[in-house]
Design a protein around this motif. Structure first.
Motif, PDB file in Angstrom:
ATOM      1  N   GLY A 111     104.524  83.943  33.607  1.00  0.00           N
ATOM      2  CA  GLY A 111     103.883  84.475  32.412  1.00  0.00           C
ATOM      3  C   GLY A 111     104.800  84.805  31.256  1.00  0.00           C
ATOM      4  N   HIS A 112     106.074  84.470  31.369  1.00  0.00           N
ATOM      5  CA  HIS A 112     106.980  84.718  30.253  1.00  0.00           C
ATOM      6  C   HIS A 112     106.550  83.851  29.066  1.00  0.00           C
ATOM      7  CE1 HIS A 112     110.812  86.664  29.194  1.00  0.00           C
ATOM      8  NE2 HIS A 112     110.891  85.705  28.292  1.00  0.00           N
ATOM      9  N   PRO A 113     106.581  84.376  27.844  1.00  0.00           N
ATOM     10  CA  PRO A 113     106.192  83.572  26.681  1.00  0.00           C
ATOM     11  C   PRO A 113     107.052  82.320  26.550  1.00  0.00           C
ATOM     12  CG  PRO A 113     106.296  85.884  26.096  1.00  0.00           C
ATOM     13  CD  PRO A 113     106.881  85.771  27.464  1.00  0.00           C
ATOM     14  N   PHE A 114     106.386  81.194  26.276  1.00  0.00           N
ATOM     15  CA  PHE A 114     107.069  79.909  26.123  1.00  0.00           C
ATOM     16  C   PHE A 114     106.662  79.327  24.768  1.00  0.00           C
ATOM     17  CE2 PHE A 114     107.149  75.273  26.429  1.00  0.00           C
ATOM     18  CZ  PHE A 114     108.415  75.035  26.924  1.00  0.00           C
ATOM     19  N   GLY A 115     107.644  79.046  23.901  1.00  0.00           N
ATOM     20  CA  GLY A 115     107.363  78.530  22.569  1.00  0.00           C
ATOM     21  C   GLY A 115     107.690  77.061  22.428  1.00  0.00           C
ATOM     22  N   SER A 116     106.867  76.350  21.658  1.00  0.00           N
ATOM     23  CA  SER A 116     107.120  74.933  21.389  1.00  0.00           C
ATOM     24  C   SER A 116     106.540  74.587  20.021  1.00  0.00           C
ATOM     25  CB  SER A 116     106.505  74.045  22.476  1.00  0.00           C
ATOM     26  OG  SER A 116     105.123  74.325  22.642  1.00  0.00           O
ATOM     27  N   ILE A 117     107.105  73.563  19.389  1.00  0.00           N
ATOM     28  CA  ILE A 117     106.615  73.103  18.092  1.00  0.00           C
ATOM     29  C   ILE A 117     105.531  72.056  18.325  1.00  0.00           C
ATOM     30  CG2 ILE A 117     107.221  71.968  15.931  1.00  0.00           C
ATOM     31  CD1 ILE A 117     108.314  74.787  16.241  1.00  0.00           C
ATOM     32  N   THR A 118     104.363  72.261  17.695  1.00  0.00           N
ATOM     33  CA  THR A 118     103.216  71.406  17.966  1.00  0.00           C
ATOM     34  C   THR A 118     102.470  71.062  16.682  1.00  0.00           C
ATOM     35  OG1 THR A 118     102.941  72.600  20.060  1.00  0.00           O
ATOM     36  CG2 THR A 118     101.129  71.172  19.373  1.00  0.00           C
ATOM     37  N   PRO A 119     102.239  69.786  16.408  1.00  0.00           N
ATOM     38  CA  PRO A 119     101.327  69.429  15.308  1.00  0.00           C
ATOM     39  C   PRO A 119      99.924  69.941  15.625  1.00  0.00           C
ATOM     40  CG  PRO A 119     102.604  67.530  16.040  1.00  0.00           C
ATOM     41  CD  PRO A 119     102.799  68.593  17.066  1.00  0.00           C
ATOM     42  N   TYR A 120      99.170  70.266  14.582  1.00  0.00           N
ATOM     43  CA  TYR A 120      97.792  70.711  14.798  1.00  0.00           C
ATOM     44  C   TYR A 120      96.943  70.286  13.608  1.00  0.00           C
ATOM     45  CZ  TYR A 120      98.598  74.387  11.327  1.00  0.00           C
ATOM     46  OH  TYR A 120      98.869  75.042  10.172  1.00  0.00           O
ATOM     47  N   LEU A 121      95.653  70.232  13.841  1.00  0.00           N
ATOM     48  CA  LEU A 121      94.690  69.940  12.789  1.00  0.00           C
ATOM     49  C   LEU A 121      93.623  71.021  12.815  1.00  0.00           C
ATOM     50  CD1 LEU A 121      93.382  68.081  10.625  1.00  0.00           C
ATOM     51  CD2 LEU A 121      92.217  66.902  12.506  1.00  0.00           C
ATOM     52  N   VAL A 122      93.353  71.631  11.673  1.00  0.00           N
ATOM     53  CA  VAL A 122      92.281  72.616  11.589  1.00  0.00           C
ATOM     54  C   VAL A 122      90.957  71.866  11.475  1.00  0.00           C
ATOM     55  CG1 VAL A 122      91.371  74.610  10.365  1.00  0.00           C
ATOM     56  CG2 VAL A 122      93.835  74.207  10.418  1.00  0.00           C
ATOM     57  N   ASP A 123      90.072  72.083  12.414  1.00  0.00           N
ATOM     58  CA  ASP A 123      88.783  71.404  12.395  1.00  0.00           C
ATOM     59  C   ASP A 123      87.861  72.082  11.378  1.00  0.00           C
ATOM     60  OD1 ASP A 123      87.082  69.394  13.104  1.00  0.00           O
ATOM     61  OD2 ASP A 123      86.924  69.936  15.219  1.00  0.00           O
ATOM     62  N   HIS A 124      86.669  71.512  11.202  1.00  0.00           N
ATOM     63  CA  HIS A 124      85.754  72.018  10.182  1.00  0.00           C
ATOM     64  C   HIS A 124      85.457  73.499  10.350  1.00  0.00           C
ATOM     65  CE1 HIS A 124      84.716  68.321   8.035  1.00  0.00           C
ATOM     66  NE2 HIS A 124      84.743  67.703   9.188  1.00  0.00           N
ATOM     67  N   ASP A 125      85.335  73.955  11.581  1.00  0.00           N
ATOM     68  CA  ASP A 125      84.929  75.340  11.826  1.00  0.00           C
ATOM     69  C   ASP A 125      86.082  76.328  11.815  1.00  0.00           C
ATOM     70  OD1 ASP A 125      86.188  74.621  14.164  1.00  0.00           O
ATOM     71  OD2 ASP A 125      84.576  75.273  15.497  1.00  0.00           O
ATOM     72  N   GLY A 126      87.305  75.837  11.650  1.00  0.00           N
ATOM     73  CA  GLY A 126      88.464  76.708  11.640  1.00  0.00           C
ATOM     74  C   GLY A 126      89.234  76.727  12.944  1.00  0.00           C
ATOM     75  N   SER A 127      88.678  76.120  13.999  1.00  0.00           N
ATOM     76  CA  SER A 127      89.428  76.005  15.249  1.00  0.00           C
ATOM     77  C   SER A 127      90.546  74.978  15.073  1.00  0.00           C
ATOM     78  CB  SER A 127      88.500  75.609  16.403  1.00  0.00           C
ATOM     79  OG  SER A 127      87.920  74.329  16.171  1.00  0.00           O
ATOM     80  N   LEU A 128      91.514  74.995  15.991  1.00  0.00           N
ATOM     81  CA  LEU A 128      92.675  74.110  15.884  1.00  0.00           C
ATOM     82  C   LEU A 128      92.622  73.040  16.965  1.00  0.00           C
ATOM     83  CD1 LEU A 128      95.539  76.757  15.432  1.00  0.00           C
ATOM     84  CD2 LEU A 128      93.948  75.863  13.719  1.00  0.00           C
ATOM     85  N   LEU A 129      92.857  71.797  16.563  1.00  0.00           N
ATOM     86  CA  LEU A 129      92.977  70.688  17.508  1.00  0.00           C
ATOM     87  C   LEU A 129      94.451  70.366  17.709  1.00  0.00           C
ATOM     88  CD1 LEU A 129      90.202  68.140  16.435  1.00  0.00           C
ATOM     89  CD2 LEU A 129      90.303  69.412  18.582  1.00  0.00           C
ATOM     90  N   ILE A 130      94.877  70.333  18.949  1.00  0.00           N
ATOM     91  CA  ILE A 130      96.228  69.887  19.273  1.00  0.00           C
ATOM     92  C   ILE A 130      96.124  68.713  20.234  1.00  0.00           C
ATOM     93  CG2 ILE A 130      97.324  72.116  18.833  1.00  0.00           C
ATOM     94  CD1 ILE A 130      97.324  72.648  21.836  1.00  0.00           C
ATOM     95  N   PHE A 131      97.112  67.840  20.193  1.00  0.00           N
ATOM     96  CA  PHE A 131      97.110  66.609  20.990  1.00  0.00           C
ATOM     97  C   PHE A 131      98.377  66.616  21.819  1.00  0.00           C
ATOM     98  CE2 PHE A 131      97.293  61.737  20.965  1.00  0.00           C
ATOM     99  CZ  PHE A 131      96.308  61.621  21.927  1.00  0.00           C
ATOM    100  N   ILE A 132      98.252  66.864  23.107  1.00  0.00           N
ATOM    101  CA  ILE A 132      99.424  67.149  23.934  1.00  0.00           C
ATOM    102  C   ILE A 132      99.391  66.357  25.238  1.00  0.00           C
ATOM    103  CG2 ILE A 132      99.934  69.419  22.972  1.00  0.00           C
ATOM    104  CD1 ILE A 132      98.258  70.707  25.099  1.00  0.00           C
ATOM    105  N   SER A 133     100.565  66.143  25.797  1.00  0.00           N
ATOM    106  CA  SER A 133     100.717  65.351  27.014  1.00  0.00           C
ATOM    107  C   SER A 133     100.519  66.215  28.256  1.00  0.00           C
ATOM    108  CB  SER A 133     102.118  64.722  27.049  1.00  0.00           C
ATOM    109  OG  SER A 133     102.374  64.146  28.320  1.00  0.00           O
ATOM    110  N   ASP A 134      99.923  65.626  29.277  1.00  0.00           N
ATOM    111  CA  ASP A 134      99.781  66.310  30.562  1.00  0.00           C
ATOM    112  C   ASP A 134     101.136  66.664  31.162  1.00  0.00           C
ATOM    113  OD1 ASP A 134      97.008  66.206  30.516  1.00  0.00           O
ATOM    114  OD2 ASP A 134      96.925  64.283  31.574  1.00  0.00           O
TER     115      ASP A 134
END
Length: 235
Positions: free
Chosen positions: A36-59
């Motif tokens: 549970g230690h915080p883990f940070g990473s740089i990630t592209p994102y797209l804000v969808d119409h409703d304000g939620s964020l879409l991210i596209f990430i590898s398994d």
């Protein structure tokens, strides 16, 4: 039908606009490997119409493994062109990440904004996840600090969501010269409208993108069309 109640708080809209303007942020997940230690990473994102964020990430990515173990996440973005780190605008989204089953639908919109992700899209181990906000921390500058809850930030369904693709096609077909002038692009065919939402619109020419904000929220294609052409005409 246009929704009766739309969040109108200026801070919520400003936070959404700042999120929409930027293309990547620091994603924090809770480490499965390190209890549970915080883990940070740089990630592209797209804000969808409703304000939620879409991210596209590898398994295979560490943050994906963490999300599958515990969906609680946060993502922070900031004014990436402002050297005054402590006084610039920034937004932190606290929310829950969930796998998006409708991959093709999410992909059409995401790839307009991130065409460089097409190679990853063709790989089966990359998946879309949606970060649904639970709370937002917006800092507009020194002393301009606000918490807001999801109900004051997210936008309920509105007509433009279903009309966006048709509007994009129409504007790109009929107003190529105005688009090129807005982005100062010498090649008309190279400048494309890639996204329209209630808050504004996005243009792209090659690797250059430009976000423009509507003066007020536009909830359907007719109003967005008029506002967009007016803004293009003003340059």
């Amino acid at each position: 039908m246009i929704p009766d109640k739309i969040p109108s708080q200026s801070n919520a809209r400003t936070a959404r606009q700042l999120l929409r303007t930027h293309r990547y942020g620091a994603l924090s997940t809770l480490s499965k490997k390190y209890d549970g230690h915080p883990f940070g990473s740089i990630t592209p994102y797209l804000v969808d119409h409703d304000g939620s964020l879409l991210i596209f990430i590898s398994d295979l990515a560490e943050h994906t493994k963490n999300i599958k173990h515990d969906p609680r996440v946060s993502l922070v973005t900031h004014n990436q062109h402002d050297p005054r780190i402590q006084t610039q605008g920034r937004v932190t989204v606290i929310g829950m990440a969930a796998h998006v089953a409708a991959r093709e639908q999410a992909g059409r919109r995401y790839l307009r904004h991130f065409p460089e992700a097409q190679t990853y899209y063709d790989m089966q181990d990359f998946q879309f996840y949606r970060i649904t906000p639970q709370a937002i921390r917006y800092i507009g500058g020194f002393g301009d600090i606000h918490w807001m809850q999801a109900e004051n930030y997210r936008i309920p369904p509105y007509p433009l969501i279903l009309e966006e693709e048709r509007l994009i096609e129409e504007i790109n077909r009929d107003h190529a010269a105005a688009l090129a002038a807005k982005l100062a692009s010498p090649a008309r065919d190279a400048t494309q409208l890639i996204g329209v939402d209630c808050d504004g619109f996005d243009l792209r020419a090659g690797d250059l993108t430009l976000r423009s904000e509507f003066p007020a929220m536009m909830l359907d294609a007719a109003r967005a069309h008029g506002a967009l052409l007016d803004m293009l005409a003003k340059g």
